[in-house]
Write a protein that holds these residues in place. Structure first.
Motif, PDB file in Angstrom:
ATOM      1  N   GLN A  12       0.821  -1.212   0.000  1.00  0.00           N
ATOM      2  CA  GLN A  12       0.000   0.000   0.000  1.00  0.00           C
ATOM      3  C   GLN A  12       0.854   1.260   0.000  1.00  0.00           C
ATOM      4  O   GLN A  12       0.483   2.264  -0.591  1.00  0.00           O
ATOM      5  N   LEU A  13       2.006   1.170   0.652  1.00  0.00           N
ATOM      6  CA  LEU A  13       2.928   2.310   0.694  1.00  0.00           C
ATOM      7  C   LEU A  13       3.831   2.377  -0.539  1.00  0.00           C
ATOM      8  O   LEU A  13       4.663   3.268  -0.644  1.00  0.00           O
ATOM      9  N   ARG A  14       3.681   1.385  -1.407  1.00  0.00           N
ATOM     10  CA  ARG A  14       4.532   1.259  -2.596  1.00  0.00           C
ATOM     11  C   ARG A  14       6.007   1.079  -2.230  1.00  0.00           C
ATOM     12  O   ARG A  14       6.909   1.521  -2.941  1.00  0.00           O
ATOM     13  N   ASP A  15       6.217   0.443  -1.103  1.00  0.00           N
ATOM     14  CA  ASP A  15       7.568   0.071  -0.684  1.00  0.00           C
ATOM     15  C   ASP A  15       7.839  -1.300  -1.298  1.00  0.00           C
ATOM     16  O   ASP A  15       7.711  -2.338  -0.661  1.00  0.00           O
ATOM     17  N   TRP A  16       8.171  -1.272  -2.580  1.00  0.00           N
ATOM     18  CA  TRP A  16       8.274  -2.503  -3.360  1.00  0.00           C
ATOM     19  C   TRP A  16       9.351  -3.440  -2.837  1.00  0.00           C
ATOM     20  O   TRP A  16       9.155  -4.651  -2.807  1.00  0.00           O
ATOM     21  N   ASP A  17      10.482  -2.876  -2.420  1.00  0.00           N
ATOM     22  CA  ASP A  17      11.563  -3.727  -1.906  1.00  0.00           C
ATOM     23  C   ASP A  17      11.081  -4.558  -0.721  1.00  0.00           C
ATOM     24  O   ASP A  17      11.292  -5.773  -0.682  1.00  0.00           O
ATOM     25  N   ALA A  18      10.437  -3.912   0.227  1.00  0.00           N
ATOM     26  CA  ALA A  18       9.970  -4.623   1.425  1.00  0.00           C
ATOM     27  C   ALA A  18       8.887  -5.630   1.056  1.00  0.00           C
ATOM     28  O   ALA A  18       8.936  -6.789   1.498  1.00  0.00           O
ATOM     29  N   ALA A  19       7.925  -5.219   0.252  1.00  0.00           N
ATOM     30  CA  ALA A  19       6.827  -6.117  -0.116  1.00  0.00           C
ATOM     31  C   ALA A  19       7.353  -7.333  -0.870  1.00  0.00           C
ATOM     32  O   ALA A  19       6.977  -8.473  -0.560  1.00  0.00           O
ATOM     33  N   ILE A  20       8.227  -7.104  -1.818  1.00  0.00           N
ATOM     34  CA  ILE A  20       8.771  -8.205  -2.622  1.00  0.00           C
ATOM     35  C   ILE A  20       9.581  -9.164  -1.749  1.00  0.00           C
ATOM     36  O   ILE A  20       9.460 -10.386  -1.859  1.00  0.00           O
ATOM     37  N   THR A  21      10.385  -8.615  -0.874  1.00  0.00           N
ATOM     38  CA  THR A  21      11.194  -9.455   0.013  1.00  0.00           C
ATOM     39  C   THR A  21      10.311 -10.327   0.910  1.00  0.00           C
ATOM     40  O   THR A  21      10.547 -11.533   1.047  1.00  0.00           O
ATOM     41  N   TRP A  42       1.384 -13.410  -6.476  1.00  0.00           N
ATOM     42  CA  TRP A  42       1.471 -12.081  -5.870  1.00  0.00           C
ATOM     43  C   TRP A  42       2.872 -11.518  -6.069  1.00  0.00           C
ATOM     44  O   TRP A  42       3.039 -10.342  -6.412  1.00  0.00           O
ATOM     45  N   HIS A  43       3.881 -12.350  -5.881  1.00  0.00           N
ATOM     46  CA  HIS A  43       5.268 -11.937  -6.088  1.00  0.00           C
ATOM     47  C   HIS A  43       5.471 -11.425  -7.526  1.00  0.00           C
ATOM     48  O   HIS A  43       6.079 -10.373  -7.744  1.00  0.00           O
ATOM     49  N   MET A  44       4.933 -12.158  -8.512  1.00  0.00           N
ATOM     50  CA  MET A  44       5.060 -11.737  -9.916  1.00  0.00           C
ATOM     51  C   MET A  44       4.354 -10.394 -10.140  1.00  0.00           C
ATOM     52  O   MET A  44       4.862  -9.512 -10.831  1.00  0.00           O
ATOM     53  N   GLU A  45       3.205 -10.234  -9.523  1.00  0.00           N
ATOM     54  CA  GLU A  45       2.453  -8.979  -9.629  1.00  0.00           C
ATOM     55  C   GLU A  45       3.237  -7.815  -9.020  1.00  0.00           C
ATOM     56  O   GLU A  45       3.310  -6.726  -9.594  1.00  0.00           O
ATOM     57  N   LEU A  46       3.844  -8.058  -7.863  1.00  0.00           N
ATOM     58  CA  LEU A  46       4.649  -7.006  -7.225  1.00  0.00           C
ATOM     59  C   LEU A  46       5.840  -6.616  -8.091  1.00  0.00           C
ATOM     60  O   LEU A  46       6.144  -5.422  -8.227  1.00  0.00           O
ATOM     61  N   LEU A  47       6.508  -7.597  -8.680  1.00  0.00           N
ATOM     62  CA  LEU A  47       7.629  -7.285  -9.564  1.00  0.00           C
ATOM     63  C   LEU A  47       7.167  -6.419 -10.738  1.00  0.00           C
ATOM     64  O   LEU A  47       7.854  -5.469 -11.120  1.00  0.00           O
ATOM     65  N   ALA A  48       6.004  -6.742 -11.277  1.00  0.00           N
ATOM     66  CA  ALA A  48       5.477  -5.960 -12.404  1.00  0.00           C
ATOM     67  C   ALA A  48       5.123  -4.543 -11.958  1.00  0.00           C
ATOM     68  O   ALA A  48       5.474  -3.570 -12.643  1.00  0.00           O
ATOM     69  N   ALA A  50       6.349  -2.910  -9.592  1.00  0.00           N
ATOM     70  CA  ALA A  50       7.598  -2.202  -9.287  1.00  0.00           C
ATOM     71  C   ALA A  50       8.400  -1.915 -10.563  1.00  0.00           C
ATOM     72  O   ALA A  50       9.467  -1.309 -10.495  1.00  0.00           O
ATOM     73  N   GLU A  51       7.867  -2.379 -11.696  1.00  0.00           N
ATOM     74  CA  GLU A  51       8.530  -2.232 -13.000  1.00  0.00           C
ATOM     75  C   GLU A  51       9.924  -2.837 -13.004  1.00  0.00           C
ATOM     76  O   GLU A  51      10.860  -2.317 -13.608  1.00  0.00           O
ATOM     77  N   ARG A  52      10.040  -3.970 -12.376  1.00  0.00           N
ATOM     78  CA  ARG A  52      11.304  -4.712 -12.353  1.00  0.00           C
ATOM     79  C   ARG A  52      11.307  -5.703 -13.517  1.00  0.00           C
ATOM     80  O   ARG A  52      11.262  -6.918 -13.343  1.00  0.00           O
ATOM     81  N   PHE A  53      11.351  -5.141 -14.699  1.00  0.00           N
ATOM     82  CA  PHE A  53      11.257  -5.947 -15.910  1.00  0.00           C
ATOM     83  C   PHE A  53      12.471  -6.843 -16.109  1.00  0.00           C
ATOM     84  O   PHE A  53      12.343  -7.932 -16.660  1.00  0.00           O
ATOM     85  N   THR A  54      13.633  -6.419 -15.640  1.00  0.00           N
ATOM     86  CA  THR A  54      14.829  -7.257 -15.752  1.00  0.00           C
ATOM     87  C   THR A  54      14.650  -8.535 -14.936  1.00  0.00           C
ATOM     88  O   THR A  54      14.935  -9.633 -15.430  1.00  0.00           O
ATOM     89  N   GLU A  55      14.164  -8.398 -13.712  1.00  0.00           N
ATOM     90  CA  GLU A  55      13.938  -9.580 -12.874  1.00  0.00           C
ATOM     91  C   GLU A  55      12.863 -10.478 -13.476  1.00  0.00           C
ATOM     92  O   GLU A  55      13.009 -11.702 -13.505  1.00  0.00           O
ATOM     93  N   LEU A  70       5.054 -10.576 -17.313  1.00  0.00           N
ATOM     94  CA  LEU A  70       5.945  -9.689 -18.043  1.00  0.00           C
ATOM     95  C   LEU A  70       5.278  -9.209 -19.331  1.00  0.00           C
ATOM     96  O   LEU A  70       5.277  -8.013 -19.624  1.00  0.00           O
ATOM     97  N   ASN A  71       4.708 -10.122 -20.079  1.00  0.00           N
ATOM     98  CA  ASN A  71       4.082  -9.743 -21.347  1.00  0.00           C
ATOM     99  C   ASN A  71       2.915  -8.786 -21.135  1.00  0.00           C
ATOM    100  O   ASN A  71       2.771  -7.815 -21.879  1.00  0.00           O
ATOM    101  N   ARG A  72       2.101  -9.028 -20.122  1.00  0.00           N
ATOM    102  CA  ARG A  72       1.002  -8.100 -19.831  1.00  0.00           C
ATOM    103  C   ARG A  72       1.542  -6.736 -19.429  1.00  0.00           C
ATOM    104  O   ARG A  72       0.991  -5.706 -19.815  1.00  0.00           O
ATOM    105  N   SER A  73       2.623  -6.725 -18.660  1.00  0.00           N
ATOM    106  CA  SER A  73       3.221  -5.455 -18.238  1.00  0.00           C
ATOM    107  C   SER A  73       3.777  -4.694 -19.432  1.00  0.00           C
ATOM    108  O   SER A  73       3.622  -3.473 -19.521  1.00  0.00           O
ATOM    109  N   LEU A  74       4.427  -5.410 -20.331  1.00  0.00           N
ATOM    110  CA  LEU A  74       4.963  -4.757 -21.521  1.00  0.00           C
ATOM    111  C   LEU A  74       3.832  -4.136 -22.333  1.00  0.00           C
ATOM    112  O   LEU A  74       3.948  -3.018 -22.837  1.00  0.00           O
TER     113      LEU A  74
END
Length: 140
Positions: A12-21, A42-48, A50-55, A70-74
């Protein structure tokens, strides 16, 4: 507060690092534990988000959920060239996402050419194009 509540709060806070971890520590693809599998999605959704396309791209090499997300995010980011590249590299899901994107933008002939170029034998891709070529009747 347990890990789930912490992860939701971080999201909710968009603290992607904490949420993903937090979520990734409780996630497993195709787990027999449906909670672990749900956390994987959920993990895949958080990565998307967070725009972590490399991961996502790295995970997509072996993980169908990462590839689809990834494809939906692109698509959502308007990254047509990246989808085209993935389709060219034989990612069928990327082909379908790209074809739908083109068809929905009234670029049906271009979508047809993409299918001819990257999946000429792919009947599903041909059906996507055909649905947009066929005049629709009634309310949508």
């Amino acid at each position: 507060m347990d890990w789930f509540e912490q992860a939701r709060a971080a999201e909710q806070l968009r603290d992607w690092d904490a949420a993903i971890t937090l979520v990734s520590a409780h996630a497993e693809c195709y787990s027999s534990d449906h909670y672990m599998h749900g956390n994987h999605l959920w993990h895949m959704e958080l990565l998307a988000r967070a725009e972590r396309f490399t991961e996502l791209t790295e995970l997509a090499l072996t993980d169908v959920h990462a590839r689809r997300r990834l494809n939906r995010s692109l698509r959502d980011q308007g990254m047509e060239a990246a989808l085209r590249s993935r389709a060219k590299d034989r990612d069928r899901d990327a082909l379908y996402v790209l074809v739908r994107l083109l068809c929905e933008a009234n670029r049906v002939q271009e979508a047809h050419q993409v299918v001819q170029d990257f999946g000429p034998e792919d009947q599903y891709a041909h059906r996507i194009v055909a649905r947009f070529r066929t005049p629709r009747s009634g309310a949508q």
